[in-house]
Design an enzyme around this catalytic site. Sequence first.
Site, PDB file in Angstrom:
ATOM      1  N   GLU A 190       0.855  -1.183   0.048  1.00 20.29           N
ATOM      2  CA  GLU A 190      -0.074   0.102  -0.059  1.00 20.29           C
ATOM      3  C   GLU A 190       0.856   1.162   0.053  1.00 20.29           C
ATOM      4  O   GLU A 190       0.360   2.432  -0.441  1.00 20.29           O
ATOM      5  CB  GLU A 190      -1.027  -0.059   1.160  1.00 20.29           C
ATOM      6  CG  GLU A 190      -1.999  -1.058   1.014  1.00 20.29           C
ATOM      7  CD  GLU A 190      -2.836  -1.186   2.234  1.00 20.29           C
ATOM      8  OE1 GLU A 190      -4.046  -1.381   2.132  1.00 20.29           O
ATOM      9  OE2 GLU A 190      -2.504  -1.227   3.183  1.00 20.29           O
ATOM     10  N   GLU A 230      -3.994  -9.920   3.721  1.00 26.28           N
ATOM     11  CA  GLU A 230      -4.719  -9.419   4.803  1.00 26.28           C
ATOM     12  C   GLU A 230      -6.141 -10.396   4.992  1.00 26.28           C
ATOM     13  O   GLU A 230      -6.421 -10.771   6.019  1.00 26.28           O
ATOM     14  CB  GLU A 230      -5.415  -7.871   4.543  1.00 26.28           C
ATOM     15  CG  GLU A 230      -4.324  -7.005   5.060  1.00 26.28           C
ATOM     16  CD  GLU A 230      -3.309  -6.577   4.093  1.00 26.28           C
ATOM     17  OE1 GLU A 230      -2.640  -5.754   4.251  1.00 26.28           O
ATOM     18  OE2 GLU A 230      -3.272  -7.530   2.915  1.00 26.28           O
TER      19      GLU A 230
END
Length: 273
Positions: free
Chosen positions: A120, A140
Amino acid sequence: MSEELVLTRAHGRVLEIILNRPPANAINRAMSRAIYTALRELQDNPAYSVGVIRGQGERIFCAGWDLKETAGEGGINLELENDPEQGHGPGGFAGITEFHDLTKPVIAAVNGAAVGGGFEIVLACDMVVMADHAFFSLPEMQRGILADGGAVQKLPKMIPPNVAKDLLFTGRLMEAEEALRWGLVSKAVPVAELENTALELAQEIAQGAPLALEALKEVLAYVDGMSAREAMDRVKGGGDCDCPIYHRMVSSEDAIEGISAFAEKRTPVWKGR
């Protein structure tokens, strides 16, 4: 800014920002604030035009969110995470994912694995070069959470949505060759060449007029999601857009200097105004 967490090096008009929390450069709240401080220096110091972010070493760019810190606190504490003094800080996770008013371009130099929040960070940058052995991953889902620090918001707009969903749902690895194929990165090079490649690209960009560089990033963010027609109507020729840097650029001394230098066949001398 803690030099133990983040190192900075000036290369002319380029500021290199080095993640320095071995072995994995995992992001805890203190590191988020340290990265933001370095990016704030890039943004506020007129001596710099371009930033480069890389990880220390040759194996891991960033392993993402420091889940050990969170687990040791009994799980996610949203009140603490969002606290401006004790949480990730005004730039959001990793100091960059919510630094929305950062108008100077940033290049990610991915020296190794960019996992979860590390990926990210990459998605928050404007351009990406990576080592040919590096990879991206979003695990995740396997941790019981979502990659909501930028991946779910940005990745489906940057590559085919079905490919983005594949990465988000499975957590599989995306290696350099695939990242090149989908246009996520500009170049993949041997790790020994990575830093120089990123700095050379940054130096090339930094030759542009400082105000125009900031205006470009501002305008690209402004027109994101607009149709081409609406974007042309609002931006063309200094049109009716909420882009203060762009409006300053149109009538700036540098705009006059750039045109004059071209006509006189000389190198422009930028003033940043």
